[in-house]
Every structure is written in structure tokens, then in C-alpha cells.
Design a protein around this motif. Structure first.
Motif, PDB file in Angstrom:
ATOM      1  N   HIS A 107       0.906  -1.266   0.163  1.00  0.00           N
ATOM      2  CA  HIS A 107       0.013   0.024   0.159  1.00  0.00           C
ATOM      3  C   HIS A 107       0.847   1.180  -0.081  1.00  0.00           C
ATOM      4  CE1 HIS A 107      -3.054  -2.817   1.182  1.00  0.00           C
ATOM      5  NE2 HIS A 107      -4.138  -1.775   0.970  1.00  0.00           N
ATOM      6  N   ARG A 108       0.569   2.560  -0.666  1.00  0.00           N
ATOM      7  CA  ARG A 108       0.644   3.728  -0.686  1.00  0.00           C
ATOM      8  C   ARG A 108      -0.465   4.476  -0.417  1.00  0.00           C
ATOM      9  NH1 ARG A 108       4.503   0.413  -0.595  1.00  0.00           N
ATOM     10  NH2 ARG A 108       6.385   0.631  -1.748  1.00  0.00           N
ATOM     11  N   LEU A 139      -0.228   3.688   5.356  1.00  0.00           N
ATOM     12  CA  LEU A 139      -1.458   3.631   5.256  1.00  0.00           C
ATOM     13  C   LEU A 139      -2.370   4.485   6.393  1.00  0.00           C
ATOM     14  CD1 LEU A 139      -2.798   0.290   6.616  1.00  0.00           C
ATOM     15  CD2 LEU A 139      -0.569   1.349   7.046  1.00  0.00           C
ATOM     16  N   ASP A 140      -3.313   4.778   6.332  1.00  0.00           N
ATOM     17  CA  ASP A 140      -4.152   5.325   7.422  1.00  0.00           C
ATOM     18  C   ASP A 140      -3.875   6.833   7.902  1.00  0.00           C
ATOM     19  OD1 ASP A 140      -5.285   2.557   7.766  1.00  0.00           O
ATOM     20  OD2 ASP A 140      -4.181   2.164   9.787  1.00  0.00           O
ATOM     21  N   GLN A 156       3.633   3.830   8.865  1.00  0.00           N
ATOM     22  CA  GLN A 156       4.410   3.415   7.977  1.00  0.00           C
ATOM     23  C   GLN A 156       5.397   2.430   8.408  1.00  0.00           C
ATOM     24  OE1 GLN A 156       5.721   6.514   5.102  1.00  0.00           O
ATOM     25  NE2 GLN A 156       6.544   5.141   3.742  1.00  0.00           N
ATOM     26  N   LYS A 157       5.925   1.427   7.345  1.00  0.00           N
ATOM     27  CA  LYS A 157       7.005   0.608   7.820  1.00  0.00           C
ATOM     28  C   LYS A 157       8.263   1.077   7.581  1.00  0.00           C
ATOM     29  CE  LYS A 157       9.228  -3.180   8.065  1.00  0.00           C
ATOM     30  NZ  LYS A 157       9.724  -3.970   9.358  1.00  0.00           N
ATOM     31  N   ASP A 158       9.262   0.980   8.534  1.00  0.00           N
ATOM     32  CA  ASP A 158      10.585   1.389   8.576  1.00  0.00           C
ATOM     33  C   ASP A 158      11.549   0.063   8.373  1.00  0.00           C
ATOM     34  OD1 ASP A 158      13.474   1.851   9.279  1.00  0.00           O
ATOM     35  OD2 ASP A 158      12.817   3.693  10.361  1.00  0.00           O
ATOM     36  N   VAL A 199       2.198  -3.573  15.632  1.00  0.00           N
ATOM     37  CA  VAL A 199       1.560  -2.556  14.729  1.00  0.00           C
ATOM     38  C   VAL A 199       1.144  -1.555  15.608  1.00  0.00           C
ATOM     39  CG1 VAL A 199      -0.831  -2.168  13.707  1.00  0.00           C
ATOM     40  CG2 VAL A 199       0.565  -4.389  13.094  1.00  0.00           C
ATOM     41  N   ASN A 200       1.653  -0.313  15.020  1.00  0.00           N
ATOM     42  CA  ASN A 200       1.034   0.767  15.261  1.00  0.00           C
ATOM     43  C   ASN A 200       0.319   1.602  14.157  1.00  0.00           C
ATOM     44  OD1 ASN A 200       3.267   2.591  18.001  1.00  0.00           O
ATOM     45  ND2 ASN A 200       2.081   0.694  18.023  1.00  0.00           N
ATOM     46  N   GLU A 201      -0.835   1.837  14.107  1.00  0.00           N
ATOM     47  CA  GLU A 201      -1.709   2.241  12.833  1.00  0.00           C
ATOM     48  C   GLU A 201      -3.245   3.076  13.325  1.00  0.00           C
ATOM     49  OE1 GLU A 201      -2.451  -1.230  10.735  1.00  0.00           O
ATOM     50  OE2 GLU A 201      -4.544  -1.835  12.011  1.00  0.00           O
ATOM     51  N   GLY A 202      -3.746   3.516  12.172  1.00  0.00           N
ATOM     52  CA  GLY A 202      -5.292   4.134  12.477  1.00  0.00           C
ATOM     53  C   GLY A 202      -5.085   5.403  13.421  1.00  0.00           C
TER      54      GLY A 202
END
Length: 322
Positions: A107-108, A139-140, A156-158, A199-202
Motif C-alpha cells: 500500500h501507498r 496507510l491510515d 508506515q513501515k521502517d 503494529v501502530n496504525e489508525g
């Protein structure tokens, strides 16, 4: 919405990643606009109502559909609607395929714009990718204004950090372009953030009681999904990670009293009085999921009032109780 004055039931079934906006137009009319991930992950739809309780009966309008091919042609996730600088913007994540590469989807983040005063009317213009300068899974996205500056906040992924995603912030030059380098605010570090996936998101932003709060979601999207909280003083610099305090414990988890499992990916909105905060989130009502939880459609939208402690901190309460 309530079978019992205390027990919550879903407001909108099968709508994950819910985003609710209360907007007051130039004539003083307040309306609620709702969007969310649809189970097919193939489109973005909006609902508009005068009272948020009427959302289940509102007819969704499809404002954008994914193309058949291309970099944004699959897995349309977590749209958010924001009114910024005189126009409406929809932010969402999309992938070029359903292929998993290196343990992650591809995803972007992208943006749409509508110059109409009413997002249910007018035309939506595709503005392309919101480029963070880091070409990895992301995302998000959400946006917020603070002391006259517009900010972008996302996951985002690092590649140098284990896990799926961290939380980042950057100032914006326009509502679809960043004005500076991203700064990481949070990464999965506590046990409750690392169950199933790291995960940290949203993220979602709330200004209240002299503070800026960021809620976010962590762990796998099953019953382990839970919400965390960052906060800073409203006079602080949001781009300085030292401004932010992170709760070491989750603020909303699977209900200990009701069949409401894995609450998360929330948004905040104001109730009809213009003061009381609504907490909007998705959750499941059972745990017996066959296969990957991602493809299970039964993440439902819940809405409840947010409480406050005596020292001005949000009280998220029980995910299954009003």
C-alpha cells in the motif's frame, strides 16, 4: 442503537476503519459525513445525515471506484474525509495487487479533492500519491491543524525497525503535499502492541482540555486489536517526539463484559451539542474467524460518548458499554 441503556450494539454493520466528520457549513447547518472501508475493498462511499443516529438509514453515495489496474487498483483501505483550505479531501491507501512482499502488502497513500461545498455533490479529482519520501508500506493517513499549521499523520513501515508500521508526522505545504521530513512519534514496543503483529496504525487526533491527543491501534486485527494513546500540551511542538507522552497500557481493549472484540481504528466527532465527543470505532462480535481476519467482513462500526477523568484525560471506558 441501544438494546439496553448500557449495552452497545453496532451502529453500522460491516464497516471497518470508520471515520465520522461533523461539519458546519457557511449557512450554519451542521451535518455528519461518514466513510469507512467496505468489505470488498473496491470503492469509497460517503453517507450524509443531520443526526449521526440516522447513519444506518442513509443511502451511501459511491464517490470513487478503484481502476482495473495500476498502482492504486486493489485493497482500498481506511478512507478519511477532511475539509481543508476551502475544499474536501479524501485520503486513502491502495495497493497495486493483493500480493504480499516481504510479509507486507504494498500500500501507498493517495488523495482525492472535491471543490464543492457539499462532498455529496460535485466531482472528485484524483490528486495522486501523497509522497512521504519513504517508499515503503504505508496507510491510515489523517490530517489536523494546530496553531495555524496543517499536519499529516500516518502509519508506515521502517525497514530498520521490526514490525509492520510505526506512527509518523510531517507538516503539510498543501492538503496533499508534505512540507518537511517525517518524524516518528511511536513504534510498537509494549506487549499489547505486539500480539500477532507488531503494529501502530489508525491514528486519530483530538484537541481538548489544553492537550492534543492521538489515539491509535495496535496488534493483529482480531480480538487482540486494542487502542493506545499519545498526548502533548497544546503549547508544545508536535514535530518534537519529546513533546509526546505515550500510555504504557491500552486505553480500549476487547470488552470484559460484552461480546465486543478487538476495538480499534477510531475517529472522533462532536455530538449534536457541538461539545460532547463521540468515539467511533470498529469491533467484532465474535472470535471464531475462519482464515485471515483481514478477509472477514464482520468488523462493525460502534459509536459511544467519550468520558473524561478529573485531570482532563479521555476515558474510553468499556468497548461494549455506552
Amino acid at each position: 442503537m441501544l438494546d439496553d441503556p448500557q449495552v452497545l450494539t453496532p451502529l453500522i454493520p460491516q464497516r471497518a476503519d470508520p471515520h465520522l466528520t461533523r461539519h458546519v457549513d457557511g449557512d450554519g447547518r451542521a451535518r455528519y459525513f461518514f466513510t469507512a472501508s467496505v468489505p470488498e475493498y473496491d470503492r469509497i462511499e460517503l453517507r450524509a445525515v443531520d443526526a449521526w443516529q440516522d447513519l444506518p438509514r442513509a443511502t451511501p453515495r459511491v464517490v470513487w471506484r478503484k481502476p482495473d489496474a495500476g498502482r492504486w487498483s486493489e485493497l482500498i483501505w481506511a478512507p478519511e474525509l477532511h475539509f481543508r483550505q476551502g475544499a474536501w479531501y479524501l485520503y486513502f491507501a491502495a495497493a497495486p495487487s493483493r500480493e504480499i512482499v516481504g510479509g507486507l502488502f504494498q500500500h501507498r497513500m493517495y488523495a482525492l479533492r472535491n471543490r464543492s461545498p457539499d462532498p455529496m455533490a460535485g466531482d472528485w479529482e484524483f490528486l495522486g500519491q501523497v509522497d512521504t519520501g519513504i517508499d515503503t508500506f504505508c496507510l491510515d493517513a489523517t490530517t489536523f491543524e494546530h496553531r495555524g499549521q496543517l499536519y499529516y499523520l500516518w502509519a508506515q513501515k521502517d525497514l530498520a525497525i521490526p514490525g509492520n508500521s510505526n506512527l509518523y508526522i510531517a507538516p503539510m505545504r498543501t492538503p496533499w503535499q508534505l512540507a518537511g521530513a517525517p518524524v516518528m512519534l511511536s513504534r510498537p514496543e509494549f506487549d499489547w502492541e505486539c500480539r500477532g503483529f507488531l503494529v501502530n496504525e489508525g491514528p486519530s487526533v483530538l484537541h481538548s482540555h489544553g492537550k492534543v491527543f492521538i489515539s491509535y491501534s495496535a496488534s493483529a486485527t482480531d480480538e487482540n486489536y486494542a487502542m493506545g494513546l499519545l498526548w502533548m500540551d497544546e503549547a508544545a511542538d508536535p514535530m518534537d517526539p519529546a513533546s509526546w507522552t505515550k500510555s504504557p497500557v491500552p486505553v480500549l481493549t476487547t470488552s470484559p463484559t460484552q461480546p465486543v472484540f478487538g476495538p480499534g481504528h477510531n475517529s472522533f466527532a462532536l455530538d449534536e451539542d457541538g461539545r460532547t465527543v463521540l468515539l467511533v470505532y470498529h469491533a467484532r462480535t465474535y472470535t471464531e474467524i475462519v482464515g485471515d481476519p483481514l478477509w472477514n467482513p464482520d468488523r462493525h462500526t460502534f459509536v459511544k460518548h467519550l468520558g473524561w477523568t478529573a485531570d482532563g484525560m479521555p476515558d474510553f471506558g468499556d468497548a461494549g458499554l455506552a
